[in-house]
Each structure stands twice: as structure tokens, then as C-alpha cells.
Design a protein around this motif. Structure first.
Motif, PDB file in Angstrom:
ATOM      1  N   LEU A   1       9.912  -1.299  46.198  1.00  0.00           N
ATOM      2  CA  LEU A   1      11.137  -0.568  45.856  1.00  0.00           C
ATOM      3  C   LEU A   1      11.121   0.817  46.501  1.00  0.00           C
ATOM      4  O   LEU A   1      10.100   1.505  46.480  1.00  0.00           O
ATOM      5  CB  LEU A   1      11.149  -0.398  44.334  1.00  0.00           C
ATOM      6  CG  LEU A   1      12.488  -0.405  43.618  1.00  0.00           C
ATOM      7  CD1 LEU A   1      13.236  -1.683  43.879  1.00  0.00           C
ATOM      8  CD2 LEU A   1      12.280  -0.220  42.122  1.00  0.00           C
ATOM      9  N   ASP A   2      12.265   1.203  47.067  1.00  0.00           N
ATOM     10  CA  ASP A   2      12.404   2.563  47.602  1.00  0.00           C
ATOM     11  C   ASP A   2      12.524   3.542  46.447  1.00  0.00           C
ATOM     12  O   ASP A   2      13.138   3.228  45.418  1.00  0.00           O
ATOM     13  CB  ASP A   2      13.690   2.683  48.435  1.00  0.00           C
ATOM     14  CG  ASP A   2      13.633   1.855  49.701  1.00  0.00           C
ATOM     15  OD1 ASP A   2      12.519   1.554  50.151  1.00  0.00           O
ATOM     16  OD2 ASP A   2      14.707   1.518  50.232  1.00  0.00           O
ATOM     17  N   VAL A   3      11.967   4.724  46.635  1.00  0.00           N
ATOM     18  CA  VAL A   3      12.086   5.776  45.621  1.00  0.00           C
ATOM     19  C   VAL A   3      12.538   7.057  46.318  1.00  0.00           C
ATOM     20  O   VAL A   3      11.980   7.445  47.344  1.00  0.00           O
ATOM     21  CB  VAL A   3      10.721   6.029  44.925  1.00  0.00           C
ATOM     22  CG1 VAL A   3      10.839   7.147  43.891  1.00  0.00           C
ATOM     23  CG2 VAL A   3      10.194   4.761  44.278  1.00  0.00           C
TER      24      VAL A   3
ATOM     25  N   ALA B   1      23.502  -2.484  49.655  1.00  0.00           N
ATOM     26  CA  ALA B   1      22.307  -1.626  49.694  1.00  0.00           C
ATOM     27  C   ALA B   1      21.048  -2.496  49.573  1.00  0.00           C
ATOM     28  O   ALA B   1      21.092  -3.581  48.994  1.00  0.00           O
ATOM     29  CB  ALA B   1      22.357  -0.609  48.557  1.00  0.00           C
ATOM     30  N   HIS B   2      19.952  -2.001  50.116  1.00  0.00           N
ATOM     31  CA  HIS B   2      18.699  -2.771  50.113  1.00  0.00           C
ATOM     32  C   HIS B   2      17.669  -2.153  49.175  1.00  0.00           C
ATOM     33  O   HIS B   2      17.576  -0.927  49.064  1.00  0.00           O
ATOM     34  CB  HIS B   2      18.128  -2.866  51.517  1.00  0.00           C
ATOM     35  CG  HIS B   2      18.914  -3.799  52.383  1.00  0.00           C
ATOM     36  ND1 HIS B   2      18.619  -5.132  52.500  1.00  0.00           N
ATOM     37  CD2 HIS B   2      20.031  -3.586  53.127  1.00  0.00           C
ATOM     38  CE1 HIS B   2      19.495  -5.702  53.302  1.00  0.00           C
ATOM     39  NE2 HIS B   2      20.370  -4.791  53.696  1.00  0.00           N
ATOM     40  N   LEU B   3      16.873  -3.037  48.557  1.00  0.00           N
ATOM     41  CA  LEU B   3      15.881  -2.577  47.585  1.00  0.00           C
ATOM     42  C   LEU B   3      14.733  -1.831  48.260  1.00  0.00           C
ATOM     43  O   LEU B   3      14.156  -0.928  47.664  1.00  0.00           O
ATOM     44  CB  LEU B   3      15.293  -3.782  46.830  1.00  0.00           C
ATOM     45  CG  LEU B   3      16.238  -4.542  45.891  1.00  0.00           C
ATOM     46  CD1 LEU B   3      15.587  -5.820  45.409  1.00  0.00           C
ATOM     47  CD2 LEU B   3      16.605  -3.646  44.696  1.00  0.00           C
ATOM     48  N   ALA B   4      14.422  -2.208  49.503  1.00  0.00           N
ATOM     49  CA  ALA B   4      13.162  -1.716  50.078  1.00  0.00           C
ATOM     50  C   ALA B   4      13.273  -1.446  51.573  1.00  0.00           C
ATOM     51  O   ALA B   4      12.353  -1.736  52.323  1.00  0.00           O
ATOM     52  CB  ALA B   4      12.066  -2.751  49.796  1.00  0.00           C
ATOM     53  N   ASP B   5      14.396  -0.883  52.028  1.00  0.00           N
ATOM     54  CA  ASP B   5      14.583  -0.650  53.468  1.00  0.00           C
ATOM     55  C   ASP B   5      14.329   0.803  53.859  1.00  0.00           C
ATOM     56  O   ASP B   5      14.514   1.182  55.023  1.00  0.00           O
ATOM     57  CB  ASP B   5      15.995  -1.055  53.895  1.00  0.00           C
ATOM     58  CG  ASP B   5      17.064  -0.159  53.270  1.00  0.00           C
ATOM     59  OD1 ASP B   5      16.761   0.498  52.249  1.00  0.00           O
ATOM     60  OD2 ASP B   5      18.188  -0.102  53.797  1.00  0.00           O
ATOM     61  N   GLY B   6      13.973   1.644  52.879  1.00  0.00           N
ATOM     62  CA  GLY B   6      13.711   3.051  53.199  1.00  0.00           C
ATOM     63  C   GLY B   6      14.968   3.879  53.378  1.00  0.00           C
ATOM     64  O   GLY B   6      14.928   4.936  54.004  1.00  0.00           O
ATOM     65  N   SER B   7      16.080   3.404  52.830  1.00  0.00           N
ATOM     66  CA  SER B   7      17.320   4.189  52.949  1.00  0.00           C
ATOM     67  C   SER B   7      18.092   4.181  51.631  1.00  0.00           C
ATOM     68  O   SER B   7      17.834   3.360  50.746  1.00  0.00           O
ATOM     69  CB  SER B   7      18.214   3.612  54.045  1.00  0.00           C
ATOM     70  OG  SER B   7      18.905   2.487  53.552  1.00  0.00           O
ATOM     71  N   ALA B   8      19.040   5.107  51.551  1.00  0.00           N
ATOM     72  CA  ALA B   8      19.958   5.142  50.409  1.00  0.00           C
ATOM     73  C   ALA B   8      21.386   5.145  50.962  1.00  0.00           C
ATOM     74  O   ALA B   8      21.609   5.584  52.089  1.00  0.00           O
ATOM     75  CB  ALA B   8      19.713   6.398  49.579  1.00  0.00           C
TER      76      ALA B   8
ATOM     77  N   VAL C   1      22.735   5.927  46.258  1.00  0.00           N
ATOM     78  CA  VAL C   1      22.053   4.804  45.595  1.00  0.00           C
ATOM     79  C   VAL C   1      21.008   4.193  46.517  1.00  0.00           C
ATOM     80  O   VAL C   1      21.291   3.885  47.665  1.00  0.00           O
ATOM     81  CB  VAL C   1      23.071   3.719  45.126  1.00  0.00           C
ATOM     82  CG1 VAL C   1      23.997   4.279  44.078  1.00  0.00           C
ATOM     83  CG2 VAL C   1      23.880   3.146  46.275  1.00  0.00           C
ATOM     84  N   SER C   2      19.773   4.041  46.019  1.00  0.00           N
ATOM     85  CA  SER C   2      18.726   3.423  46.848  1.00  0.00           C
ATOM     86  C   SER C   2      18.713   1.913  46.671  1.00  0.00           C
ATOM     87  O   SER C   2      17.967   1.222  47.370  1.00  0.00           O
ATOM     88  CB  SER C   2      17.338   3.952  46.518  1.00  0.00           C
ATOM     89  OG  SER C   2      17.378   5.155  45.858  1.00  0.00           O
ATOM     90  N   MET C   3      19.484   1.400  45.739  1.00  0.00           N
ATOM     91  CA  MET C   3      19.650  -0.045  45.562  1.00  0.00           C
ATOM     92  C   MET C   3      21.124  -0.284  45.217  1.00  0.00           C
ATOM     93  O   MET C   3      21.881   0.680  45.076  1.00  0.00           O
ATOM     94  CB  MET C   3      18.724  -0.565  44.459  1.00  0.00           C
ATOM     95  CG  MET C   3      18.944   0.096  43.116  1.00  0.00           C
ATOM     96  SD  MET C   3      18.151  -0.741  41.739  1.00  0.00           S
ATOM     97  CE  MET C   3      16.439  -0.414  42.004  1.00  0.00           C
TER      98      MET C   3
END
Ligand SMILES: CCCCCCCCCCCCC/C=C/[C@@H](O)[C@H](CO)NC(=O)CCCCCCCCCCCCCCC
Ligand SMILES: Nc1ncnc2c1ncn2[C@@H]1O[C@H](COP(=O)(O)OP(=O)(O)OP(=O)(O)O)[C@@H](O)[C@H]1O
Ligand SMILES: [Ca+2]
Length: 522
Positions: free
Chosen positions: A247-249, A387-394, A370-372
Motif C-alpha cells: 500500500l502507498d502511504v 487510482a492504484h493501491l501501490a503505484d507510488g502516486s496519488a 487520494v492514494s487509493m
């Protein structure tokens, strides 16, 4: 015989739903990875007295408990009982299956569980005890359970306990409870690695201790967006199977001071105002958001400010894509590859300094990052469906000042199939970092003695009918209010991991998905 399947000249089985206790006859196909547990089973008299089985001397049995996938990403625990006369054969099967389960190395054996008894409809403790604990014990998972006594109990506790003896941390509650556990775990990892969280440019250390979410809150956006449903039993089963979803944070700073981490929504304006109002109405439970949402919608405040952002050029996706982030997402996998290449070349500085910043000034009803997707039962496709859960972007969504009617049209599109970004007053950008300064703080910085303006700001805050742009809003950071309106935000690709697998593609015939079966195995 009804409810029974002949599997082997000497071995028989019948299947049933654990919760419904109903006998059904269809064949069940179960990959080892979806078996929850295997247990020796006492053959009771009732079963013994069925038809010709009466005549058998002594029957030996074992039950295979497995995940049954129902509609809308809901999972349930089902069971298939096998029996035969030969005790040795029965033991061999039980042993072989248990050994296969032992080989599933990603499954947790020991978990630390935090329960918020006051989250959502105050059902956390009951949900855990009745629906989750029996499944954990079936799967031989041992647990240390902490029922929280105050806010930040879980977070503070995570700085004290020996977290490294656990395979994961489970939080029973809502997004706020998840946020606490995430802050505890990420904070602890940085502390143990000597990383200063106050440095907005620091490369944070990834947290490999997975978090499981048992949803028992008001929005449960993180659970819904990563599993596809907000359901405690489904989430418990994802934990048992040892699923892993990175997950991106996003880190949020102000003046080189760390404020918070965010995984779902960072919202200024509309969602910040809803949160601020709803905090006073906690006693209303989940309904408080609808009440404050309606009130905030009517107040129709807009806010002036400046946003500067760096586009996320490393990822190929766009917020306007039709494709969604789903289990095994290709775009997230690409980001994972880039991340591991980056960590191999350790010592290289982040390139964001070299890249250009885009600057936007304006009057906004809402600024959402939103990061997800932020899908939740209120909005099943979320604030940014691609949006992607783990692509390194918001995804940075800017909703400019518009009429109440247009804003309502925008909101309604979160609940239907129409594109919520297809409005002239809405812009969306995929970013890796951004900064925001409100006009008020810019003005205050340029003239700190301008007390009159500040006073006027206070005056307007007290008049909901006034849509003036002089007061500041506050940031809603995953359901918590931030103290500062000026923020510096950076997305940390895959900083943490959940016991989840992302939302699975819709499949009409779920059973057809399975790769191997108990029958094939036998
Ligand atoms: C006409 C119906 C329009 C419905 C529009 C629904 C859009 C819902 C979008 C929800 C996005 C949730 C994002 C998640 C944020 C979480 O990190 C956070 C912590 O749990 N939750 C909230 O801040 C809680 C946020 C709760 C937001 C509730 C919004 C309710 C809006 C109601 C507007 C009513 C207008 C009616 C006019 C007649
Ligand atoms: N024992 C406790 N007493 C009071 N507050 C607590 C306790 N345990 C946790 N909290 C705090 O309660 C807040 C809200 O909890 P939680 O997220 O579980 O429910 P919610 O707010 O109803 O759901 P959501 O966050 O999905 O809107 C959390 O931020 C957490 O810090
Ligand atoms: Ca993301």
C-alpha cells in the motif's frame, strides 16, 4: 447418498456450509492456498445412522475447512468431511493435508489484535469474539488481544511491545483505528532504524509486518478499497490465508514537522469541513457523516489557495483510465519493480528536486488527494475509481468554485456509473508529491499584523450562509483533522502491507476460478 461424494473406493465425503449448516451435493474444487484448516472429526451417531453406513464397524473422519467465494467479494468458511473405515488411511490424509498447509509460509501464526470498542456502531468487541476469534482458533493462529481504553492506546502500545515476534497486527475498528495502528507500526520502524520522520525528504523504511483490518467503523474505506467489501468474516479469512497487498502511504509535513501519514483521503474544503462538523456529533454514530455532509453541502464554502505538484511520471496509468486496480495489478507490479531497482541503487537521491513543479492558484470547493480509490459503501467506485493501491502516486482532485447544483451533480456521480471528472470545474492529476498554501496563510505571512482580516475571518466562520473565502478550511487526513492548512505531501510507494489481495476481478462462476481440487488431489 444425498450430500455425499464418492472420492476413492475407500474414502467418502460430504460438504456443508459452516454458517448455514446446510448439506449440499455439488463437487467442491479447492486450491490448497484456500484451505483454512484440516481437523480430525468425531463421527457422530446421526451421521453414522445414514443408510448403509450403519453397518460399518467404526468410521474415521476428517474435515477440510476452506474458503467459499460468494457474490460481491464476500468469503465464507465451508467444510467438507471425508470418512472411511481405515484409520491409517484417514490419518495419512489428515497428515498430508496438514503438511501441505504448513508449507504455506505466508500464513500468520501469531497476531497482535487491537479492538476499538467504541468505533462505528460500537460492535467491535462482539464482532471479534463472535465472528473472528473462532476462525483464528480454527486456523491455529495464536493471538494477543488488547481492547483499547483510550484514543492512541494502540499507537503508543506499538512503540513498547516486541512487535517483531508477531506475523501481523490486526485492528478491529474503522479507518481511524487503522490509522492509529499504521502510525504506530511505521513510526516504530523509523525509530528502530534511526530515521527522522520530521524530515520530509527522508527515505522511509518499509514496514513488513502486515496489518489486517476487521471492519467495525463508520466508513471502512480502506478495508472496502482493498478487499472489495466491508465484511469481518471475509477480512478474517484474508488474514488466515496470509494475503499480502502493498500500500502507498503519503507523508504530510508542515515546516519540516511531521504531521500525519495518509493512505486514503487527504481532503481540504468539503471533506475537511464535514469531518470537523461530524466530530461534534460522534454520538450519532455513522449517520453523523450524512448529517454533516448535508449541512456542509448547504454551506457551500469555497477556499482560495495555491497548489504546487510534481506529476507522477514513473507510472503509466492515468486517473481517467477505464481499467481499475485489481488483484495482481500490472501497474502496481511495475512500480514494485522500479522500487526494488531503486533500493539496489541505494544512496541515489530522490529525483523530485530536478523535476518541474506545476502551480495552480484558484478558488476551490474541495481539494482531494487520494492514494487509493477510496471506494466505500457510500461510493462503491470511490473518489478516484482508477487510482492504484501501490503505484507510488496519488490522484489530486481539484473541484473549483461552481454552483450548488453543479456540485451536487458532481457528488451524485460518485454513486453512479457516470464520470465524476467530466466537468469543466473538476481537474484531476496523478502526482507523486504536492504542496498547498491557503490564501489566508499566504496573506498572513506577508502581513502578520493584519489583525482586521483575521477577525473578519472569524466573523464569517460563524455564518454558514456566507460563502466567503477568507477563512481557512482544515485537512481531513484519513478521518482525522490536521492542525495546519499549509501542507507538504509526498507519496511513499508501497511503504506498508496489508493482509489483503486487492479487489478480485468479477467472475460470474467463482468456482471455475479454482486451479486444483480436493477431488484431483485425492
Ligand atoms: C446526493 C448524494 C451524494 C453522495 C455523495 C457521496 C460521496 C461519498 C464519498 C465518500 C468518500 C469517503 C472517503 C473516505 C474517507 C475516510 O478516510 C474518512 C475516514 O473514515 N471518512 C470520512 O472522512 C467520512 C467522509 C464521509 C463523506 C460523506 C459524504 C456525504 C455527502 C452528502 C451530501 C449530501 C447532499 C445532499 C443534497 C440534497
Ligand atoms: N477506547 C477508545 N476510546 C475512545 N477512542 C478510541 C478508543 N480506541 C480507539 N479510539 C479512537 O477512536 C477513533 C475512531 O475509531 P474508528 O476508526 O474505529 O471508528 P469510526 O470513527 O467510527 O470509523 P471511521 O474511522 O471508519 O469513520 C480512532 O481515531 C481511535 O483513535
Ligand atoms: Ca496509489
Amino acid at each position: 447418498m444425498k450430500g455425499m461424494t464418492k472420492l476413492d473406493p475407500q474414502l467418502y465425503a460430504f460438504t456443508y456450509g459452516c454458517e448455514l449448516s446446510c448439506v449440499h451435493t455439488e463437487n467442491c474444487f479447492v486450491p490448497i492456498s484456500e484451505i483454512i484448516a484440516v481437523e480430525e472429526t468425531e463421527f457422530n451417531k446421526k451421521q453414522r445412522n445414514i443408510g448403509r453406513w450403519q453397518k460399518m464397524a467404526k468410521l474415521h473422519a476428517f474435515t477440510v475447512y476452506y474458503v467459499k467465494k460468494a457474490r460481491n467479494h464476500r468469503w465464507r468458511c465451508s467444510g467438507a468431511t471425508f470418512w472411511c473405515e481405515d484409520e491409517h488411511l484417514c490419518n495419512q490424509w489428515t497428515q498430508a493435508l496438514k503438511e501441505l498447509l504448513e508449507m504455506q509460509k505466508s500464513r500468520p501464526k501469531q497476531l497482535l489484535v487491537y479492538i476499538n470498542p467504541y468505533g462505528g456502531k460500537r460492535q467491535g468487541k462482539r464482532i471479534y469474539e463472535q465472528k473472528v476469534a473462532p476462525l483464528f482458533s480454527l486456523a491455529s493462529i495464536s493471538t494477543d488481544v488488547v481492547i483499547t481504553e483510550h484514543a492512541n492506546h494502540a499507537k503508543d502500545n506499538l512503540f513498547e511491545v516486541n512487535i517483531y515476534k508477531y506475523d501481523g497486527v490486526v485492528c478491529v475498528g474503522g479507518d481511524g483505528m487503522f490509522s492509529e495502528v499504521m502510525h504506530g507500526l511505521i513510526g516504530r520502524m523509523q525509530k528502530d532504524s534511526g530515521i527522522d520522520q520530521n524530515n520530509p525528504k527522508a527515505s522511509l523504511v518499509q514496514c513488513n509486518i502486515r496489518i489486517g483490518i476487521i471492519p467495525a467503523g463508520s466508513t471502512d474505506c480502506i478495508c472496502y478499497s482493498t478487499v472489495g467489501i466491508s465484511d469481518p468474516v471475509t477480512s478474517a479469512l484474508h488474514i488466515i490465508l496470509g494475503d499480502c497487498q502493498p500500500l502507498d502511504v503519503s507523508s504530510v509535513h508542515h515546516n519540516n514537522t511531521f504531521l500525519k501519514y495518509s493512505v486514503s483521503l487527504l481532503g481540504y474544503g468539503f471533506y475537511g469541513d464535514i469531518l470537523k462538523d461530524s466530530e461534534k456529533k460522534r454520538w450519532m454514530g455513522p449517520m453523523r457523516y450524512d448529517y454533516s455532509g448535508f449541512k456542509t453541502f448547504l454551506s457551500h464554502h469555497y477556499y482560495e489557495g495555491t497548489i504546487a505538484y510534481q506529476p507522477a511520471k514513473h507510472t503509466h496509468g492515468s486517473p481517467r483510465d477505464k481499467e481499475r486496480c485489481r488483484t495482481g495489478c500490472y501497474i502496481c507490479k511495475q512500480s514494485e519493480k522500479q522500487l526494488s531497482e531503486q533500493s539496489k541503487e541505494r544512496g541515489l537521491k530522490h529525483e523530485e528536486g530536478a523535476e518541474e513543479w506545476k502551480v495552480i492558484k484558484g478558488k476551490f470547493l474541495a481539494i482531494n488527494a487520494v492514494s487509493m480509490s477510496c471506494a466505500c459503501p457510500r461510493s462503491p467506485k470511490g473518489l478516484s475509481p482508477a487510482a492504484h493501491l501501490a503505484d507510488g502516486s496519488a490522484d489530486l482532485i481539484l473541484v473549483r468554485k461552481c454552483s450548488r447544483f453543479d456540485f451536487l451533480r458532481y457528488l451524485v456521480r460518485h454513486t453512479n456509473q457516470d464520470d465524476q471528472f467530466d466537468f469543466p470545474f473538476v481537474d484531476v492529476y496523478r502526482v507523486k508529491c504536492f504542496q498547498f498554501t491557503s490564501k489566508l496563510s499566504e496573506d498572513n505571512e506577508s502581513n502578520v499584523m493584519d489583525i482586521g482580516k483575521k477577525r473578519f475571518g472569524q466573523f464569517c466562520r460563524d455564518h454558514p450562509a456566507c460563502c466567503c473565502n477568507i477563512v481557512n478550511s482544515t485537512w481531513n487526513c484519513d478521518g482525522e483533522t490536521l492542525d495546519s492548512s499549509a501542507v507538504e505531501v509526498r507519496v511513499h510507494c508501497q511503504l506498508m502491507k496489508l493482509f489483503a489481495r486487492g479487489i478480485e476481478e468479477d467472475c460470474k462462476d467463482e468456482a471455475a476460478h479454482s486451479q486444483s481440487s480436493i477431488e484431483q488431489l485425492l
